[in-house]
Design a protein around this motif. Sequence first.
Motif, PDB file in Angstrom:
ATOM      1  N   THR A 299       0.818  -1.235   0.069  1.00 55.39           N
ATOM      2  CA  THR A 299       0.003   0.090   0.024  1.00 55.39           C
ATOM      3  C   THR A 299       0.994   1.326  -0.088  1.00 55.39           C
ATOM      4  OG1 THR A 299      -0.067  -0.009   2.253  1.00 55.39           O
ATOM      5  CG2 THR A 299      -2.040  -1.172   1.121  1.00 55.39           C
ATOM      6  N   ALA A 300       1.843   1.446   0.827  1.00 52.77           N
ATOM      7  CA  ALA A 300       2.618   2.635   1.086  1.00 52.77           C
ATOM      8  C   ALA A 300       3.837   2.828  -0.125  1.00 52.77           C
ATOM      9  CB  ALA A 300       3.427   2.805   2.418  1.00 52.77           C
TER      10      ALA A 300
ATOM     11  N   ASN B 284       3.574   6.181  -7.232  1.00 54.66           N
ATOM     12  CA  ASN B 284       2.562   6.430  -8.370  1.00 54.66           C
ATOM     13  C   ASN B 284       1.803   7.688  -7.894  1.00 54.66           C
ATOM     14  OD1 ASN B 284       3.068   3.849  -9.453  1.00 54.66           O
ATOM     15  ND2 ASN B 284       1.430   2.774  -8.065  1.00 54.66           N
ATOM     16  N   VAL B 285       1.567   8.163  -6.620  1.00 54.84           N
ATOM     17  CA  VAL B 285       1.024   9.207  -6.556  1.00 54.84           C
ATOM     18  C   VAL B 285       1.858  10.505  -6.265  1.00 54.84           C
ATOM     19  CG1 VAL B 285      -0.478  10.449  -4.689  1.00 54.84           C
ATOM     20  CG2 VAL B 285      -1.042   8.027  -5.044  1.00 54.84           C
ATOM     21  N   PHE B 286       3.091  10.164  -5.566  1.00 53.61           N
ATOM     22  CA  PHE B 286       4.030  11.171  -5.410  1.00 53.61           C
ATOM     23  C   PHE B 286       5.080  11.289  -6.420  1.00 53.61           C
ATOM     24  CE2 PHE B 286       1.593  11.240  -1.566  1.00 53.61           C
ATOM     25  CZ  PHE B 286       1.682  12.564  -1.164  1.00 53.61           C
TER      26      PHE B 286
ATOM     27  N   TYR C 261      10.178   2.818  -2.061  1.00 55.90           N
ATOM     28  CA  TYR C 261      10.406   1.492  -1.040  1.00 55.90           C
ATOM     29  C   TYR C 261      11.039   1.830   0.181  1.00 55.90           C
ATOM     30  CZ  TYR C 261      11.480  -3.051   0.836  1.00 55.90           C
ATOM     31  OH  TYR C 261      11.520  -4.077   1.673  1.00 55.90           O
ATOM     32  N   TYR C 262      12.187   2.406   0.266  1.00 53.81           N
ATOM     33  CA  TYR C 262      12.795   2.778   1.511  1.00 53.81           C
ATOM     34  C   TYR C 262      12.005   3.806   2.272  1.00 53.81           C
ATOM     35  CZ  TYR C 262      16.800  -0.330   1.003  1.00 53.81           C
ATOM     36  OH  TYR C 262      17.599  -1.342   0.926  1.00 53.81           O
ATOM     37  N   GLY C 263      11.372   4.726   1.594  1.00 55.97           N
ATOM     38  CA  GLY C 263      10.533   5.685   2.198  1.00 55.97           C
ATOM     39  C   GLY C 263       9.308   5.180   2.830  1.00 55.97           C
TER      40      GLY C 263
END
Length: 346
Positions: free
Chosen positions: A102-103, A109-111, A119-121
Amino acid sequence: MTIASRYLRPRLWTFAIAAGGVLAFYMAGLPLPFLLGPMFACLGAALIGARLEGPGVAGTVFRTVLGVAAGAAFTPDIIAQVPDMLRSLALVPVFVGLIALTAYPLLHNVFGYDHVTSYYGAMPGGLQDMVVYGEEAGADMRVLSLIHATRVLLLVSLAPFALAHIWGVDLTASPGAPARDIPIHEIALMIAAAIGGWQIAKRVGLFGASIIGPLIATACLSLAGLITHRPPAEMVWAAQFFIGVGVGARYAGVTFGELRRTVLAGATNGMLLAAVSSVFIAGVVMLGIAPGLDAFLAFLPGGQGEMVVLSIVAGADLTYVVLHHVFRLVLVITLAPLAIRWIRRR
């Protein structure tokens, strides 16, 4: 001006601002003045352009206190209860997997961040660990730093209100006995376990060395009956202070563009993680696996050090909380190379 004074002045200025935050929170009767006071004071100063420096080595040194506090909770009686925690620990891989599903798409895709940074964020590891490992993998360190700092800031700011209003936790209470009430030889052993455990863990390349190393060393001393107390309140307050400085000072030099995009991404990601966490917290409570307070602090991904601080103040089961955060961090770190390889292939 010498090189030493050039770097020392901003750090002393940062500590002075943080101390003002402690005083302001204390005078206003706000919760966790030694943690939230420095955090918000440094955040406010950073947003108006003040030149701030993180706590540096001092911050790492005082993080070892949290490892000692967690290790001191390991007693023979607690160890006997660890098998009862396995059902709850079995949910952690599912928790991490759901966050990845989800994250990661949210940030990519959104930001619009690249795959590695996304991934790491997205993954809820330790703030410092995610930035270090992410940078090694080629992620944008500034973006990672702000995303994780915002996640921690958001969740650690909201958690005290949940603790106070849902479980009636007194957040103004002392986090431990004063130093004068603890035998001096135990304090000496705690300091030795903190520094020695940290350095040994660092040399062998253990992630989260400043907390995990002292935790292991102190747990051994506790199980041997050599330590029977947690660190004194003064040491825990100092650890809170430097954690607060570390989070708030990460916003130094933030631009309007970063506020609009990166900080918004971190806040959105933090709220998403909180929503996912609430599902698992509710599930653990409904299944009767653990009390709500322990489940809340174990599954809320606000940062390992920060959650240990809140657990100490709230009087939660430190062993239960720490095991969940350590297991989550292990999964995130060990699975990261595989996940990045799979993402790049796609």
